[in-house]
Design an enzyme around this catalytic site. Structure first.
Site, mmCIF file in Angstrom:
data_model
loop_
_atom_site.group_PDB
_atom_site.id
_atom_site.type_symbol
_atom_site.label_atom_id
_atom_site.label_comp_id
_atom_site.label_asym_id
_atom_site.label_seq_id
_atom_site.Cartn_x
_atom_site.Cartn_y
_atom_site.Cartn_z
ATOM 1 N N SER A 33 20.405 -29.510 -13.108
ATOM 2 C CA SER A 33 20.399 -28.281 -12.314
ATOM 3 C C SER A 33 19.133 -28.218 -11.474
ATOM 4 C CB SER A 33 20.481 -27.058 -13.239
ATOM 5 O OG SER A 33 19.307 -26.974 -14.034
ATOM 6 N N LYS A 34 19.019 -27.153 -10.697
ATOM 7 C CA LYS A 34 17.883 -27.002 -9.785
ATOM 8 C C LYS A 34 16.533 -27.027 -10.501
ATOM 9 C CE LYS A 34 20.462 -24.415 -6.284
ATOM 10 N NZ LYS A 34 20.628 -23.109 -5.620
ATOM 11 N N ARG A 35 16.533 -26.595 -11.761
ATOM 12 C CA ARG A 35 15.236 -26.563 -12.462
ATOM 13 C C ARG A 35 14.671 -27.960 -12.690
ATOM 14 N NH1 ARG A 35 18.846 -25.820 -16.584
ATOM 15 N NH2 ARG A 35 18.606 -27.144 -18.434
#
Length: 484
Positions: free
Chosen positions: A251-253
């Protein structure tokens, strides 16, 4: 069998690398088998889907080298290829299921459905629909519609089990009591994913549905619809998800996750293409650096792993560095130009007047580059002298031989017509002979003297690319600072 596969993204933004890997596997499988790669836009989510996002999908796929055989823009005999342009087709099949008693109108409100769900959970049962509207008479349906109630359409599940034969995962049996009668058309008349995907895949004669394993739970519902409509069931292959370095879903994290972000950072499409192909798939000879042609020739679904792949950002960067080093130098320089301009290091006028010189500069730092966006940091040394010496540079300047090396090298440069590779080699030998130093005390002294730092381009190329006047000017500047 005619091999036809599809990639069917929703137009809500740039393509995530997980979806890009799915598209890539479909593309490689189709090309390996001499089949067709179809692009279909699943835009039934009217609130989130936009034309702008659709164009971003085309841009991402083309950049990555995934050219489709049929789809929007290109057309084809099985179009239209946008779901919002196929609503009349879907209605025809909804009506067919209603007429044959394989689907029914459901007037239950959201509140009623929520109560059913909570009751089932309290009783330890799957939170599925209880069939309240399953046996409504025509008269009851008419009365409810006369009140202005808008029904959803539910598919009537009659089987207790559905068996799915998956190329990667083998035979899987699903119990239908886990989901019960499911909605195929919402109250606003919009058909849902599990219904339209079956209609589209069947009418577009898709032979293999290759997609992420997050769709595996949808498959039994789709198989039921295939059977109810008398469609031939395609071959399913559910590929494992991509995880981040911490083994949670990517994911973006974790950092960059969209194709566009990698493009902006300066990853080459060939490198990302190559890397994504190796996520849950391996070459028969365990090769890692593979051209598009080699990947097409080698790709088979039987080498796709059941295990999730971990996205290794460092490995991708390493692989990108290899592709950068193998890139044609002129082409590489052109690819670097936008980063150099955006950083303010050069202007368009400078590039037009000094392109050949710029090519030589890029050549001198190419082995250091892992992504194109690093080019400005590496080439900065050519455009400005660093006089904010760090500890390693100060150490070199502190050697008792450094000043003599710089003076000797500068004197030699001042007395030649041109500073080229041959003259540079002669200069090094002369300084070595005159000052009687070699190795670090020789080369690092010159490097710090012309750049102010201990790192950077290959020294011979740096000196030659800077040119006679600039080298003299910089050494004088360092000598003055040493004197102070």
């Amino acid at each position: 069998m005619s091999i036809r596969v599809r990639f069917a993204p929703s137009p809500t933004g740039h393509i995530h690398v997980g979806n890009a890997r799915t598209a890539l596997f479909n593309y490689l499988f189709a090309k390996n088998m001499g089949g067709k790669f179809i692009l279909r836009i699943e835009d039934t989510d009217l609130e989130r889907s936009t034309v702008e996002s659709e164009n971003l999908i085309y841009e991402d796929l083309k950049w990555l080298g995934l050219d489709w055989d049929e789809g929007p823009i290109k057309g084809g005999e099985f179009g239209p290829y946008r779901q919002t342009e196929r609503f009349d087709i879907y209605k025809k099949y909804v009506d067919k299921l209603l007429e044959e008693g394989k689907a029914y109108k459901c007037f239950c409100s959201k509140e009623e459905l929520e109560v059913m769900k909570e009751k089932a959970l309290k009783e330890g049962k799957p939170p599925r629909y209880n069939g309240k509207c399953r046996n409504l008479t025509e008269e009851q349906i008419q009365q409810l519609e006369n009140k202005g109630l808008k029904p959803s359409i539910r598919f009537k599940v009659e089987q207790e089990e559905v068996e799915v034969n998956d190329i990667i995962r083998g035979n899987i049996t699903f119990k239908t009591d886990a989901f019960g009668d499911f909605i195929i058309v919402r109250p606003d008349g919009t058909p849902v994913y599990n219904f339209v995907v079956v209609i589209d895949d069947a009418l577009m004669k898709i032979s293999h549905v290759i997609r992420g394993d997050d769709h595996l739970s949808n498959t039994p519902k789709q198989v039921l619809i295939y059977n109810a409509l008398g469609f031939e069931i395609p071959n399913f292959a559910h590929i494992p998800m991509i995880l981040g370095p911490d083994h949670s879903k990517l994911s973006k994290r974790h950092g960059d996750t969209s194709v566009n972000q990698f493009r902006e950072k300066g990853y080459l499409p060939e490198a990302l293409f190559n890397y994504l192909a190796l996520l849950s798939w391996s070459h028969p000879e365990e090769k890692e650096i593979l051209s598009k042609e080699e990947l097409i020739k080698s790709f088979t679904l039987d080498r796709v792993s059941k295990s999730a792949a971990v996205f290794d950002f460092e490995k991708l960067k390493w692989m990108n560095g290899i592709y950068i080093r193998n890139k044609d130098l002129v082409e590489l320089t052109k690819l670097c130009i936008p980063y150099l301009i955006n950083s303010g290091l050069v202007s368009n006028d400078y590039i037009q007047e000094n392109f050949e010189k710029l090519v030589k500069m890029v050549e001198s730092i190419r082995d250091n580059l892992e992504v194109l966006s690093e080019v400005s940091d590496y080439l900065k040394v050519y455009f400005c002298m660093n006089t904010d010496f760090d500890d390693s540079a100060k150490e070199i300047l502190g050697y008792d031989t450094t000043k003599s090396v710089l003076v000797s090298f500068k004197n030699f440069v001042e007395n030649i017509d041109e500073l080229n590779e041959d003259n540079y080699k002669i200069a090094i030998k002369e300084v070595q002979k005159e000052v009687k130093v070699k190795g670090k005390k020789l080369f690092m002294a010159i490097r710090v003297g012309v750049s102010g730092t201990t790192k950077g381009p290959e020294l011979d190329k740096l000196v030659v690319n800077l040119g006679k006047e600039e080298v003299i000017k910089r050494i004088n500047q360092v000598l003055n600072l040493m004197g102070e």
